[in-house]
Design a protein around this motif. Structure first.
Motif, PDB file in Angstrom:
ATOM      1  N   ALA A 218       0.832  -1.204   0.000  1.00 49.93           N
ATOM      2  CA  ALA A 218       0.000   0.000   0.000  1.00 49.93           C
ATOM      3  C   ALA A 218       0.866   1.253   0.000  1.00 49.93           C
ATOM      4  CB  ALA A 218      -0.927  -0.012   1.211  1.00 49.93           C
ATOM      5  N   LYS A 219       1.966   1.222   0.745  1.00 51.47           N
ATOM      6  CA  LYS A 219       2.811   2.405   0.887  1.00 51.47           C
ATOM      7  C   LYS A 219       3.513   2.754  -0.414  1.00 51.47           C
ATOM      8  CE  LYS A 219       6.469   1.884   3.382  1.00 51.47           C
ATOM      9  NZ  LYS A 219       7.327   1.719   4.567  1.00 51.47           N
ATOM     10  N   PHE A 220       4.223   1.808  -1.032  1.00 49.44           N
ATOM     11  CA  PHE A 220       4.997   2.201  -2.209  1.00 49.44           C
ATOM     12  C   PHE A 220       4.176   2.207  -3.491  1.00 49.44           C
ATOM     13  CE2 PHE A 220       6.492  -2.370  -1.827  1.00 49.44           C
ATOM     14  CZ  PHE A 220       5.868  -2.856  -2.959  1.00 49.44           C
ATOM     15  N   THR A 221       2.939   1.705  -3.436  1.00 48.93           N
ATOM     16  CA  THR A 221       2.098   1.737  -4.622  1.00 48.93           C
ATOM     17  C   THR A 221       1.192   2.957  -4.650  1.00 48.93           C
ATOM     18  OG1 THR A 221       2.086  -0.680  -4.717  1.00 48.93           O
ATOM     19  CG2 THR A 221       0.419   0.470  -6.004  1.00 48.93           C
ATOM     20  N   PHE A 222       0.616   3.322  -3.490  1.00 53.00           N
ATOM     21  CA  PHE A 222      -0.406   4.362  -3.457  1.00 53.00           C
ATOM     22  C   PHE A 222       0.002   5.627  -2.723  1.00 53.00           C
ATOM     23  CE2 PHE A 222      -2.630   0.254  -3.643  1.00 53.00           C
ATOM     24  CZ  PHE A 222      -3.384   0.423  -4.794  1.00 53.00           C
TER      25      PHE A 222
ATOM     26  N   LEU B  51       1.071  10.584  10.988  1.00 51.07           N
ATOM     27  CA  LEU B  51       0.004   9.689  11.440  1.00 51.07           C
ATOM     28  C   LEU B  51      -1.090   9.576  10.387  1.00 51.07           C
ATOM     29  CD1 LEU B  51      -0.312  10.756  15.196  1.00 51.07           C
ATOM     30  CD2 LEU B  51       0.741   8.672  14.266  1.00 51.07           C
ATOM     31  N   THR B  52      -1.343  10.674   9.648  1.00 56.19           N
ATOM     32  CA  THR B  52      -2.358  10.638   8.595  1.00 56.19           C
ATOM     33  C   THR B  52      -1.977   9.644   7.512  1.00 56.19           C
ATOM     34  OG1 THR B  52      -2.905  12.954   9.005  1.00 56.19           O
ATOM     35  CG2 THR B  52      -3.605  12.026   6.899  1.00 56.19           C
ATOM     36  N   ARG B  53      -0.711   9.695   7.093  1.00 53.91           N
ATOM     37  CA  ARG B  53      -0.251   8.770   6.060  1.00 53.91           C
ATOM     38  C   ARG B  53      -0.307   7.334   6.557  1.00 53.91           C
ATOM     39  NH1 ARG B  53       3.109   4.908   5.344  1.00 53.91           N
ATOM     40  NH2 ARG B  53       4.763   5.995   6.439  1.00 53.91           N
ATOM     41  N   LYS B  54       0.031   7.116   7.835  1.00 57.45           N
ATOM     42  CA  LYS B  54      -0.015   5.770   8.404  1.00 57.45           C
ATOM     43  C   LYS B  54      -1.455   5.258   8.465  1.00 57.45           C
ATOM     44  CE  LYS B  54       2.464   2.403  10.109  1.00 57.45           C
ATOM     45  NZ  LYS B  54       3.512   1.763   9.314  1.00 57.45           N
ATOM     46  N   ALA B  55      -2.395   6.152   8.792  1.00 60.32           N
ATOM     47  CA  ALA B  55      -3.800   5.746   8.837  1.00 60.32           C
ATOM     48  C   ALA B  55      -4.285   5.366   7.448  1.00 60.32           C
ATOM     49  CB  ALA B  55      -4.638   6.874   9.418  1.00 60.32           C
ATOM     50  N   ARG B  56      -3.904   6.162   6.452  1.00 60.87           N
ATOM     51  CA  ARG B  56      -4.292   5.824   5.072  1.00 60.87           C
ATOM     52  C   ARG B  56      -3.676   4.500   4.647  1.00 60.87           C
ATOM     53  NH1 ARG B  56      -2.737   9.928   0.926  1.00 60.87           N
ATOM     54  NH2 ARG B  56      -4.152   8.686  -0.356  1.00 60.87           N
ATOM     55  N   GLU B  57      -2.439   4.271   5.064  1.00 59.09           N
ATOM     56  CA  GLU B  57      -1.768   3.011   4.742  1.00 59.09           C
ATOM     57  C   GLU B  57      -2.550   1.824   5.292  1.00 59.09           C
ATOM     58  OE1 GLU B  57       1.979   0.905   6.734  1.00 59.09           O
ATOM     59  OE2 GLU B  57       2.532   2.728   5.638  1.00 59.09           O
ATOM     60  N   MET B  58      -3.027   1.927   6.532  1.00 56.70           N
ATOM     61  CA  MET B  58      -3.798   0.839   7.133  1.00 56.70           C
ATOM     62  C   MET B  58      -5.125   0.634   6.416  1.00 56.70           C
ATOM     63  SD  MET B  58      -3.107   1.361  11.221  1.00 56.70           S
ATOM     64  CE  MET B  58      -1.463   1.185  11.924  1.00 56.70           C
ATOM     65  N   LEU B  59      -5.799   1.729   6.075  1.00 52.31           N
ATOM     66  CA  LEU B  59      -7.074   1.615   5.364  1.00 52.31           C
ATOM     67  C   LEU B  59      -6.890   0.919   4.017  1.00 52.31           C
ATOM     68  CD1 LEU B  59      -8.723   5.099   6.060  1.00 52.31           C
ATOM     69  CD2 LEU B  59      -9.475   2.871   6.914  1.00 52.31           C
ATOM     70  N   ILE B  60      -5.851   1.329   3.294  1.00 60.87           N
ATOM     71  CA  ILE B  60      -5.610   0.719   1.984  1.00 60.87           C
ATOM     72  C   ILE B  60      -5.211  -0.739   2.145  1.00 60.87           C
ATOM     73  CG2 ILE B  60      -4.157   0.813  -0.082  1.00 60.87           C
ATOM     74  CD1 ILE B  60      -4.023   3.846   0.292  1.00 60.87           C
ATOM     75  N   ALA B  61      -4.491  -1.062   3.225  1.00 58.56           N
ATOM     76  CA  ALA B  61      -4.130  -2.457   3.479  1.00 58.56           C
ATOM     77  C   ALA B  61      -5.386  -3.314   3.672  1.00 58.56           C
ATOM     78  CB  ALA B  61      -3.216  -2.548   4.695  1.00 58.56           C
ATOM     79  N   PHE B  62      -6.333  -2.821   4.458  1.00 58.23           N
ATOM     80  CA  PHE B  62      -7.605  -3.535   4.620  1.00 58.23           C
ATOM     81  C   PHE B  62      -8.328  -3.677   3.277  1.00 58.23           C
ATOM     82  CE2 PHE B  62      -7.529  -2.137   9.217  1.00 58.23           C
ATOM     83  CZ  PHE B  62      -7.380  -3.426   9.719  1.00 58.23           C
TER      84      PHE B  62
END
Length: 693
Positions: free
Chosen positions: A162-166, A173-184
């Motif tokens: 999710a991190k290196f693709t999107f 913390l905002t980027r980390k939250a988005r990373e978790m959402l995209i992972a789900f």
């Protein structure tokens, strides 16, 4: 209950009507008999629950829509960096490679188990059991970071994808939250194997290499389906710090990291400790093809065009350009005439705009600034082409006359070079001799709008000031490429001509109706060619004379700061500029001297009037890049009859012993002495050397 309540109400009404003078009784009765209110607590909580669920549902819908737009699943299949492009010369010689090294994606089912195990052991052991987020991994990483242990990230493979693709490399913390959402999101729509395949196919492995297939081919020259345990462990170890751990940069460090991966594989149960210890460090097999070359002037100009026509995909595409390596070498030989301390640029194209040679300066390694495509300099008298075309279009003829005496009135009083004046002069002679006063008078007669209009039609896009008579003498700046393309439009009598680095697509039956091309009348085209021919035969461009019919115009800007010659012969249109980067004057250099001679020497090779060096062996498109912008050493004398030339990237000393020509080579096979190939016989010219300017 309702009957009792009604009776009480009637009784209350009777009391009120019977004794209206006793208000205190009325108050008592009203307070006593007021109907009980229904309980509202349960209804209030029910509404709150329903509203909360509705808000959550709305947020879920918005979140799904947001992820569908910003985290499209197809994006995880695309390369995370522009793929490598290989540019070839017209004969197939590789001239440049640019972009990331990327190969086709892998399939988990086709990889050996130990390849998958190596990445799972060091990156995400619970990959097949979590839902994109690993709470245990996060807790372990947090504890290690807080207690001063080794810094750990705690991100799962899904989060890394999710991190290196999107996402960007931003730390928040905002980027980390988005990373978790995209992972789900990825976990919900893709299988575990699909996530792992996309991760392995896009991850960065250092050395400008993306994806395990490209990495295994780059470091070991082996397909990932055939990787050994040691090779897989070394590649998996690069994930921590790809650039720092790349074995081409730090082999010892990458091997130490490989041992950490092998130990993790043993801890996870994929290997026994004995098996992990017995794995030897793999040997690198990095081929020269993967080495990134320095750029070239032509390649820098061509690569953006290649990116525009590039189709998305993993395979690094190969594009054959219009560059002629034989003519590129001829251009480098020709520009040697430019004096020390000066810069030089040359553009050669076919009449349809296909660029066959480009020199943007003396040496790309010292200055990558392209003076053919980026520098905006005054074109001098080469701009007079547009003035005389406007005059022809207005109905004037080459034999019509115009005053050639000094201009005495007005604020702008240009002078002719060398003080050559006459009472009158024909348009053709004025063009051939490059009369400044005649050009300004002609400009004033036809009007600036007519001159600017014809320049625009021929493809000039640079600013051209209105109301300035000095425009007739080329005081507005433009690039050499732009100016040469305008002359190509005259040569082809089809304009505007768009310079291009790739072959012009074959025109369809009706394309000529929609291409927006214009042309001169046959009468006007014949007239302007007679003027261009006169400039070479008996005018300022005599130094550019060839055996074949040739057409051109010299140009020299104020105080000899720029010297140019632009013209055409056969199918080739060539522009040459000589000047200095600091814009200081050129001592004794004008468009009819050095630029005209450079133009002539290049054209003699292009048209076959002078033989070129023997061709190189058949080019290998997959082979090393040929540094065509490195100064050619072929004709450099080293004493007596000995000379040095470059052949297949190696220096070859050509000499003669007792009259026998020999080639001396020093390569991996040692020192070799071979008979030199006989040079081809150059055709004899029946035309004497042209007189000086």
């Amino acid at each position: 209950m309702r009957i009792g309540y009604s009776c009480a109400a009637m009784e209350l009404s009777r009391h009120i009507s019977a004794d209206a003078g006793r208000p205190e009784l009325d108050n008592v009765l009203i307070e006593t008999l007021e109907p009980p209110r229904p309980p509202r607590r349960k209804r209030s909580w029910r509404k709150r629950i329903v509203r909360g669920l509705a808000v959550l549902l709305l947020l879920l819908i918005v979140l799904i829509g947001y992820l569908a737009v910003t985290a499209t699943l197809s994006k995880s299949l695309q390369p995370v960096a522009p793929p490598e492009i290989t540019l070839l010369a017209a004969d197939g010689t590789p001239i440049a490679r640019n972009g990331a090294v990327i190969a086709e994606p892998v399939k988990i089912a086709q990889l050996p188990p130990h390849v998958v195990h190596a990445f799972l052991a060091i990156e995400d052991r619970r990959f097949y059991t979590h839902w994109g987020i690993d709470p245990r991994g996060i807790a372990r990483a947090a504890l290690s970071n807080l207690t001063g242990g080794s810094t750990q990230g705690g991100s799962t493979i899904t989060q890394q994808l999710a991190k290196f693709t999107f996402l960007t490399a931003e730390r928040s913390l905002t980027r980390k939250a988005r990373e978790m959402l995209i992972a789900f999101w990825l976990e919900a729509w893709l299988t575990k194997d699909e996530i792992l395949e996309r991760y392995l196919s896009n991850a960065y492995f250092g050395d400008n290499t993306y994806g395990i297939r490209a990495a295994s081919l780059h470091y070991f020259h082996r397909r990932p389906e055939r990787l050994t345990i040691g090779q897989a462990a070394l590649l998996a170890g690069l994930m921590k710090a790809p650039s720092r751990l790349a074995p081409t940069n730090n082999l010892d460090l990458s091997r130490k990291r490989m041992r950490v991966v092998l130990k993790s594989m043993a801890d996870a149960g994929y290997l026994t400790p004995a098996e992990a210890r017995s794995v030897s460090a793999p040997r690198l097999d990095v081929r020269s093809r993967a080495e990134l070359p320095t750029g070239t002037y032509f390649a820098d100009w061509a690569l953006p065009q290649a990116r525009q026509i590039e189709a998305a995909g993993y395979a690094g595409p190969t594009y054959r350009t219009t560059l002629d390596s034989r003519l590129q070498a001829a251009a480098h030989r020709a520009i040697r005439q430019a004096g020390a301390g000066t810069q030089v640029a040359l553009v050669a194209m076919r009449r349809n705009g296909e660029v066959v040679a480009m020199v943007g300066g003396r040496d790309y390694s010292k200055s990558a600034f392209n003076r053919a495509t980026q520098a905006r300099r005054q074109p001098g008298s080469t701009f007079k082409l547009f003035v005389y075309l406007a005059a022809l279009k207005s109905g004037m003829e080459p034999q019509d006359t115009i005053p050639n005496a000094p201009i005495e009135s007005g604020s702008y009083k240009p002078q002719n070079a060398g003080g050559a004046y006459s009472t009158t002069i024909t348009l053709e002679d004025a063009f051939a001799r490059s009369s400044n006063v005649a050009a300004v008078r002609l400009f004033n007669r036809v009007g600036d709008e007519a001159v600017i209009d014809i320049a625009r039609r021929l493809g000039v896009t640079s600013p051209l000031p209105k109301g300035d008579p000095s425009l007739a003498l080329g005081t507005a700046t433009m690039t050499l490429l732009e100016l040469t393309a305008a002359y190509a439009g005259v040569a082809a009598n089809s304009f505007p001509v768009v310079p291009r680095a790739f072959p012009v697509p074959e025109a369809g039956w009706f394309d000529w109706l929609l291409d927006g091309k214009r042309s001169l009348s046959s009468h006007d085209h014949k007239a302007i060619e007679s003027m261009l021919r006169a400039a070479v035969n008996r005018g300022t461009g005599r130094a550019a004379m060839l055996q074949a019919p040739n057409f051109g115009k010299t140009g020299t800007s104020q105080e000899n700061r720029d010297a140019l010659f632009v013209g055409y012969s056969g199918d080739f249109v060539v522009g040459v500029w000589v000047g200095r980067d600091d814009n200081t004057p050129l001592a004794g250099v004008s468009g009819g001297t050095v630029p005209a001679r450079i133009w002539r020497d290049f054209m003699r090779v292009a048209l076959g009037e002078r033989s070129a060096p023997p061709p190189r062996p058949a080019a290998d498109p997959q082979g090393p890049v040929q540094p065509l912008d490195v100064p050619d050493l072929e004709d450099i004398p080293v004493g007596g009859e000995s000379r040095i030339r470059i052949e297949d990237g190696q220096a070859v000393l050509s000499t003669a012993i007792d009259g026998v020509p020999l080639d001396v080579r020093l390569d991996s096979e040692g020192l070799r002495v071979e008979p030199a190939p006989a040079p081809p016989t150059a055709p004899r010219s029946s035309v004497p050397s042209p007189p000086g300017p």
